[in-house]
Write a protein that holds these residues in place. Structure first.
Motif, PDB file in Angstrom:
ATOM      1  N   ILE A 138       0.842  -1.199   0.000  1.00 21.83           N
ATOM      2  CA  ILE A 138       0.000   0.000   0.000  1.00 21.83           C
ATOM      3  C   ILE A 138       0.878   1.251   0.000  1.00 21.83           C
ATOM      4  CG2 ILE A 138      -1.688   1.335   1.331  1.00 21.83           C
ATOM      5  CD1 ILE A 138      -2.847  -1.112  -0.185  1.00 21.83           C
ATOM      6  N   SER A 139       1.973   1.236   0.753  1.00 19.80           N
ATOM      7  CA  SER A 139       2.900   2.372   0.747  1.00 19.80           C
ATOM      8  C   SER A 139       3.544   2.538  -0.627  1.00 19.80           C
ATOM      9  CB  SER A 139       3.998   2.188   1.799  1.00 19.80           C
ATOM     10  OG  SER A 139       3.446   2.233   3.078  1.00 19.80           O
ATOM     11  N   MET A 140       3.954   1.430  -1.235  1.00 21.18           N
ATOM     12  CA  MET A 140       4.561   1.492  -2.567  1.00 21.18           C
ATOM     13  C   MET A 140       3.546   1.942  -3.607  1.00 21.18           C
ATOM     14  SD  MET A 140       7.770   0.740  -2.554  1.00 21.18           S
ATOM     15  CE  MET A 140       7.901   1.598  -1.003  1.00 21.18           C
ATOM     16  N   GLN A 141       2.318   1.472  -3.497  1.00 21.44           N
ATOM     17  CA  GLN A 141       1.257   1.859  -4.429  1.00 21.44           C
ATOM     18  C   GLN A 141       1.011   3.368  -4.367  1.00 21.44           C
ATOM     19  OE1 GLN A 141      -2.782  -0.220  -5.107  1.00 21.44           O
ATOM     20  NE2 GLN A 141      -3.179   1.274  -3.514  1.00 21.44           N
ATOM     21  N   THR A 142       0.946   3.904  -3.154  1.00 22.18           N
ATOM     22  CA  THR A 142       0.751   5.345  -2.980  1.00 22.18           C
ATOM     23  C   THR A 142       1.892   6.113  -3.619  1.00 22.18           C
ATOM     24  OG1 THR A 142      -0.461   4.952  -0.931  1.00 22.18           O
ATOM     25  CG2 THR A 142       0.433   7.171  -1.261  1.00 22.18           C
ATOM     26  N   MET A 143       3.115   5.640  -3.403  1.00 18.72           N
ATOM     27  CA  MET A 143       4.281   6.293  -3.978  1.00 18.72           C
ATOM     28  C   MET A 143       4.222   6.246  -5.502  1.00 18.72           C
ATOM     29  SD  MET A 143       7.501   5.410  -5.464  1.00 18.72           S
ATOM     30  CE  MET A 143       7.579   3.708  -5.007  1.00 18.72           C
ATOM     31  N   LEU A 144       3.864   5.095  -6.079  1.00 18.32           N
ATOM     32  CA  LEU A 144       3.764   4.965  -7.537  1.00 18.32           C
ATOM     33  C   LEU A 144       2.729   5.922  -8.117  1.00 18.32           C
ATOM     34  CD1 LEU A 144       3.862   1.108  -8.052  1.00 18.32           C
ATOM     35  CD2 LEU A 144       5.551   2.749  -8.877  1.00 18.32           C
ATOM     36  N   ILE A 145       1.577   5.978  -7.483  1.00 22.92           N
ATOM     37  CA  ILE A 145       0.511   6.855  -7.962  1.00 22.92           C
ATOM     38  C   ILE A 145       0.951   8.313  -7.909  1.00 22.92           C
ATOM     39  CG2 ILE A 145      -1.800   7.740  -7.399  1.00 22.92           C
ATOM     40  CD1 ILE A 145      -2.470   4.788  -6.574  1.00 22.92           C
ATOM     41  N   ASN A 146       1.561   8.699  -6.802  1.00 26.17           N
ATOM     42  CA  ASN A 146       1.995  10.087  -6.653  1.00 26.17           C
ATOM     43  C   ASN A 146       3.148  10.439  -7.584  1.00 26.17           C
ATOM     44  OD1 ASN A 146       0.069  10.560  -4.694  1.00 26.17           O
ATOM     45  ND2 ASN A 146       1.453  10.146  -3.001  1.00 26.17           N
ATOM     46  N   GLU A 147       4.172   9.602  -7.620  1.00 36.76           N
ATOM     47  CA  GLU A 147       5.367   9.910  -8.410  1.00 36.76           C
ATOM     48  C   GLU A 147       5.085   9.898  -9.909  1.00 36.76           C
ATOM     49  OE1 GLU A 147       8.534  10.852  -7.355  1.00 36.76           O
ATOM     50  OE2 GLU A 147       7.519  11.020  -5.425  1.00 36.76           O
ATOM     51  N   ASN A 148       4.166   9.035 -10.339  1.00 40.72           N
ATOM     52  CA  ASN A 148       3.835   8.942 -11.757  1.00 40.72           C
ATOM     53  C   ASN A 148       2.604   9.762 -12.126  1.00 40.72           C
ATOM     54  OD1 ASN A 148       5.883   7.031 -12.760  1.00 40.72           O
ATOM     55  ND2 ASN A 148       4.940   5.659 -11.273  1.00 40.72           N
ATOM     56  N   ARG A 149       2.058  10.459 -11.133  1.00 39.38           N
ATOM     57  CA  ARG A 149       0.878  11.308 -11.333  1.00 39.38           C
ATOM     58  C   ARG A 149      -0.248  10.541 -12.048  1.00 39.38           C
ATOM     59  NH1 ARG A 149       5.360  14.391 -11.347  1.00 39.38           N
ATOM     60  NH2 ARG A 149       5.309  16.400 -10.298  1.00 39.38           N
ATOM     61  N   LEU A 150      -0.565   9.382 -11.490  1.00 35.89           N
ATOM     62  CA  LEU A 150      -1.592   8.524 -12.081  1.00 35.89           C
ATOM     63  C   LEU A 150      -2.979   8.922 -11.599  1.00 35.89           C
ATOM     64  CD1 LEU A 150       0.149   5.059 -11.614  1.00 35.89           C
ATOM     65  CD2 LEU A 150       0.146   6.506 -13.647  1.00 35.89           C
ATOM     66  N   SER A 151      -3.956   8.753 -12.450  1.00 33.87           N
ATOM     67  CA  SER A 151      -5.362   8.939 -12.093  1.00 33.87           C
ATOM     68  C   SER A 151      -5.960   7.559 -11.877  1.00 33.87           C
ATOM     69  CB  SER A 151      -6.111   9.655 -13.216  1.00 33.87           C
ATOM     70  OG  SER A 151      -5.596  10.949 -13.396  1.00 33.87           O
ATOM     71  N   SER A 152      -6.462   7.315 -10.686  1.00 35.99           N
ATOM     72  CA  SER A 152      -6.933   5.978 -10.335  1.00 35.99           C
ATOM     73  C   SER A 152      -8.119   5.511 -11.164  1.00 35.99           C
ATOM     74  CB  SER A 152      -7.274   5.908  -8.853  1.00 35.99           C
ATOM     75  OG  SER A 152      -8.292   6.843  -8.551  1.00 35.99           O
ATOM     76  N   PHE A 153      -8.806   6.408 -11.850  1.00 34.66           N
ATOM     77  CA  PHE A 153      -9.958   6.011 -12.654  1.00 34.66           C
ATOM     78  C   PHE A 153      -9.580   5.651 -14.088  1.00 34.66           C
ATOM     79  CE2 PHE A 153      -9.622  10.606 -12.812  1.00 34.66           C
ATOM     80  CZ  PHE A 153      -9.652  10.872 -14.165  1.00 34.66           C
ATOM     81  N   GLU A 154      -8.350   5.875 -14.508  1.00 33.95           N
ATOM     82  CA  GLU A 154      -7.935   5.542 -15.869  1.00 33.95           C
ATOM     83  C   GLU A 154      -7.517   4.080 -15.950  1.00 33.95           C
ATOM     84  OE1 GLU A 154      -4.860   8.209 -17.100  1.00 33.95           O
ATOM     85  OE2 GLU A 154      -6.171   9.959 -17.007  1.00 33.95           O
ATOM     86  N   SER A 155      -7.997   3.383 -16.971  1.00 34.44           N
ATOM     87  CA  SER A 155      -7.707   1.953 -17.098  1.00 34.44           C
ATOM     88  C   SER A 155      -6.208   1.697 -17.287  1.00 34.44           C
ATOM     89  CB  SER A 155      -8.511   1.341 -18.238  1.00 34.44           C
ATOM     90  OG  SER A 155      -8.174   1.942 -19.461  1.00 34.44           O
ATOM     91  N   LYS A 156      -5.506   2.563 -17.983  1.00 37.93           N
ATOM     92  CA  LYS A 156      -4.061   2.402 -18.171  1.00 37.93           C
ATOM     93  C   LYS A 156      -3.323   2.469 -16.828  1.00 37.93           C
ATOM     94  CE  LYS A 156      -0.168   4.380 -20.701  1.00 37.93           C
ATOM     95  NZ  LYS A 156       0.278   5.448 -21.596  1.00 37.93           N
TER      96      LYS A 156
END
Length: 90
Positions: free
Chosen positions: A43-61
């Motif tokens: 969960i900590s790594m997932q949060t870091m990935l989302i933040n660092e890569n500026r991902l939108s959780s609703f996008e399928s990619k």
């Protein structure tokens, strides 16, 4: 009563998750084979990935990328933190 699993990530017997992390066969597999400790690390790594890569959780990619990285982190090899990532100082 505490449930223990042989954690595939840590290679030790650890306290298991208290519920499925999400529905489906992959959620069941994680429930059966991943410890609370390893899931918390993910969960900590997932949060870091989302933040660092500026991902939108609703996008399928973005969802697909997070799923692939989760599998690498928990079950295989090849997981890497994003280039240039500097962990926060505690």
């Amino acid at each position: 009563m505490t449930r223990y699993v042989n954690c595939v990530k840590l290679g030790t017997s650890e306290e298991g998750l208290t519920s499925l992390p999400f529905p489906g066969t992959k959620g069941q597999y994680i429930y059966d084979n991943v410890s609370q400790k390893a899931w918390k690390e993910w969960i900590s790594m997932q949060t870091m990935l989302i933040n660092e890569n500026r991902l939108s959780s609703f996008e399928s990619k973005a969802k697909k990328m997070v799923e692939e990285e989760r599998d690498k982190f928990l079950f295989g090899s090849g997981f890497q933190v994003p280039e240039g990532y500097i962990p926060p100082k505690i």
